[in-house]
Design a protein around this motif. Structure first.
Motif, short mmCIF file in Angstrom:
data_model
loop_
_atom_site.label_atom_id
_atom_site.label_comp_id
_atom_site.label_asym_id
_atom_site.label_seq_id
_atom_site.Cartn_x
_atom_site.Cartn_y
_atom_site.Cartn_z
N ASP A 26 0.78 -1.26 -0.03
CA ASP A 26 -0.14 0.16 -0.42
C ASP A 26 1.11 1.47 0.15
O ASP A 26 2.28 0.80 0.00
CB ASP A 26 -0.51 0.06 1.37
CG ASP A 26 -2.73 0.02 0.69
OD1 ASP A 26 -2.30 1.38 0.16
OD2 ASP A 26 -3.02 -0.34 0.86
N ASP A 27 0.08 2.57 0.03
CA ASP A 27 0.92 3.35 0.33
C ASP A 27 2.28 3.78 1.38
O ASP A 27 3.42 3.95 1.26
CB ASP A 27 0.45 4.83 -0.22
CG ASP A 27 -0.74 4.58 -1.93
OD1 ASP A 27 0.13 5.43 -2.38
OD2 ASP A 27 -1.32 4.44 -1.67
N LEU A 28 1.88 3.32 2.30
CA LEU A 28 2.31 3.82 3.56
C LEU A 28 1.46 2.09 4.51
O LEU A 28 0.81 1.83 3.92
CB LEU A 28 2.18 4.65 4.82
CG LEU A 28 2.49 6.26 4.16
CD1 LEU A 28 2.29 6.93 5.39
CD2 LEU A 28 3.72 6.24 3.95
N SER A 72 2.71 13.16 0.02
CA SER A 72 1.63 13.09 -0.22
C SER A 72 0.93 11.27 -0.60
O SER A 72 -0.33 10.60 -0.27
CB SER A 72 1.76 12.68 -2.09
OG SER A 72 0.91 12.28 -3.23
N ASP A 73 2.08 9.90 -0.10
CA ASP A 73 1.58 8.98 0.53
C ASP A 73 1.29 9.72 2.60
O ASP A 73 -0.05 8.15 2.19
CB ASP A 73 3.27 8.13 0.42
CG ASP A 73 3.55 7.28 -0.08
OD1 ASP A 73 2.81 7.18 -1.36
OD2 ASP A 73 4.60 7.35 -0.70
N CYS A 74 1.31 10.07 3.02
CA CYS A 74 0.63 10.14 3.71
C CYS A 74 -1.10 10.74 3.03
O CYS A 74 -2.28 9.98 3.96
CB CYS A 74 1.23 11.16 4.82
SG CYS A 74 2.57 10.47 5.15
N THR A 146 -7.33 2.33 2.94
CA THR A 146 -5.71 1.80 1.94
C THR A 146 -6.25 1.49 1.19
O THR A 146 -7.39 2.17 0.48
CB THR A 146 -5.86 -0.28 2.71
OG1 THR A 146 -7.40 -0.67 2.59
CG2 THR A 146 -5.26 -0.23 4.05
N ARG A 147 -6.02 0.45 0.41
CA ARG A 147 -6.02 0.53 -1.32
C ARG A 147 -7.15 -0.63 -1.70
O ARG A 147 -8.11 -1.04 -2.73
CB ARG A 147 -4.68 0.02 -2.45
CG ARG A 147 -4.12 1.36 -2.48
CD ARG A 147 -2.50 0.75 -3.35
NE ARG A 147 -1.54 1.63 -3.02
CZ ARG A 147 -0.21 1.43 -3.32
NH1 ARG A 147 -0.11 0.45 -3.64
NH2 ARG A 147 0.00 2.35 -3.55
N ALA A 148 -7.31 -1.28 -1.09
CA ALA A 148 -8.35 -2.18 -0.66
C ALA A 148 -9.30 -2.53 -0.41
O ALA A 148 -10.31 -3.99 -0.18
CB ALA A 148 -7.42 -3.63 0.11
N ILE A 193 -5.86 6.04 -3.11
CA ILE A 193 -4.43 6.10 -3.26
C ILE A 193 -4.35 7.08 -4.10
O ILE A 193 -4.56 8.11 -4.94
CB ILE A 193 -3.74 5.19 -4.90
CG1 ILE A 193 -2.51 4.88 -4.69
CG2 ILE A 193 -4.59 5.45 -5.77
CD1 ILE A 193 -2.52 3.14 -5.79
N ASP A 194 -3.05 7.57 -3.64
CA ASP A 194 -2.36 8.86 -4.77
C ASP A 194 -1.55 8.60 -6.41
O ASP A 194 -1.26 7.37 -6.12
CB ASP A 194 -0.77 10.19 -3.46
CG ASP A 194 0.33 9.22 -3.80
OD1 ASP A 194 -0.22 7.61 -3.21
OD2 ASP A 194 1.07 9.57 -4.21
N ILE A 195 -1.31 9.96 -6.81
CA ILE A 195 -1.31 9.60 -8.48
C ILE A 195 0.09 9.69 -8.33
O ILE A 195 0.11 11.00 -8.93
CB ILE A 195 -2.48 10.33 -9.31
CG1 ILE A 195 -3.80 9.82 -9.12
CG2 ILE A 195 -1.67 9.81 -11.06
CD1 ILE A 195 -4.54 10.57 -9.75
N SER A 196 1.15 8.83 -8.79
CA SER A 196 2.25 8.84 -8.57
C SER A 196 2.69 8.85 -10.24
O SER A 196 3.36 9.03 -11.00
CB SER A 196 2.86 8.41 -8.27
OG SER A 196 2.70 7.14 -7.69
N ASP A 197 2.19 7.65 -10.34
CA ASP A 197 1.90 6.59 -11.75
C ASP A 197 1.29 6.73 -13.42
O ASP A 197 1.39 6.25 -14.23
CB ASP A 197 2.80 4.79 -11.65
CG ASP A 197 4.09 4.71 -10.84
OD1 ASP A 197 4.42 6.10 -10.40
OD2 ASP A 197 3.87 4.23 -9.80
MG MG Z 1 1.66 6.75 -3.50
#
Ligand code: MG
Length: 298
Positions: A26-28, A72-74, A146-148, A193-197
């Protein structure tokens, strides 16, 4: 080897542990801590020539980006940042002033959210600038998102316009920490989720983690002016930039509620998977979008 392949191998190496509430993937990560609060921890690396260009970007901007990616992950988990530790490999001969400017960028970005640099390590070498920032945060009354958790029927939202960040924004974005905490306290947010990719790739990650699929309305996706500018330079449609560029550092989140917060735009809906496999489609199309965008490739 693609990054996705390597990551799925990495996730398969997990061993569960009762006090690890959110594990790798996950992000963290979130750890159970004394007093009922959760400790959240993550790390993120920036490399010259990959995430910035030291010939183009001043040190203060590089420092700011390195910290902001972690913040941003936070945001992605609605976590309150507390402290960070930094490891920097500086090109030999870059000088004390350069190191100070890096630190100023890191510090100023952190201070926006009352997050302090509490330790670190630097060394000089014959390679290019490489920096890792590890971040520590608290759940502080809000369960980590979370992402889940995305559910069939949930709406999918983004927190701002997308695409073309390479023109400048990727160095100077504001992490959505406050907005994320507001959203999480006002609405039942099921995943984030944050948009990094890139929108497609990061939404696909929510779908994978939640075992669902997503359909998005291309006409609903907020397109950044930078995506339009970039489109006029390279001839690629602005919507492609919005779907795939990445480094927007806006949030994607899902919820069963109607969200009325400034900047948040509903772009689609969570559906059942057809065959157990997650997918992201544009409405009206039967072909899943290829998760383009950024792939580290190992
Ligand atoms: Mg992230």
């Amino acid at each position: 080897v693609s990054e996705a392949e390597f990551l799925s191998w990495l996730y398969a190496q997990k061993k569960s542990r009762a006090d690890v509430l959110v594990d790798v993937g996950d992000d963290l990560a979130a750890l159970r801590w004394d007093g009922g609060d959760l400790l959240l921890v993550g790390i993120d690396q920036v490399l010259d020539g990959v995430h910035f260009d030291s010939a183009l970007h001043p040190a203060v901007q590089i420092g700011r980006k390195a910290m902001n990616r972690n913040l941003s992950d936070c945001a992605a988990m609605a976590c309150l940042p507390v402290a960070a530790v930094v490891s920097a490999a500086l090109p030999r001969g870059s000088g004390i002033e350069y190191a100070r400017e890096l630190h100023r960028g890191l510090r100023e970005a952190g201070e926006m959210f009352d997050c302090r640099i509490v330790g670190g390590d630097t060394s000089a070498w014959d390679g290019k600038l490489a920096m890792s920032v590890a971040i520590i945060g608290r759940s502080a009354g809000i369960d980590p998102i979370t992402r889940a958790g995305a559910k069939v029927g949930d709406s999918i939202y983004v927190t701002g316009p997308l695409g073309g960040s390479i023109l400048a924004r990727h160095m100077s974005f504001t992490p959505r920490v406050e907005l994320a905490r507001t959203l999480a306290s006002r609405y039942p947010i099921s995943s984030m989720i944050d948009i990094s990719d890139g929108l497609t790739r990061d939404l696909y990650r929510i779908c994978q983690a939640s075992k669902v699929s997503a359909v998005i309305e291309s006409a609903a996706i907020p397109i950044h002016l930078d995506a339009i500018r970039l489109s006029s330079q390279d001839g690629r449609p602005a919507i492609d930039h919005a779907l795939g560029d990445g480094e927007d550092y806006e949030l994607i989140f899902t919820t069963g509620s109607k969200v009325e917060e400034s900047g948040c735009v509903r772009i689609g809906e969570i559906l059942q998977t057809d065959d157990g496999g997650a997918s992201v489609k544009l409405s009206g199309s039967t072909e899943p979008l290829r998760p383009g965008g950024w792939d580290a490739g190992v």
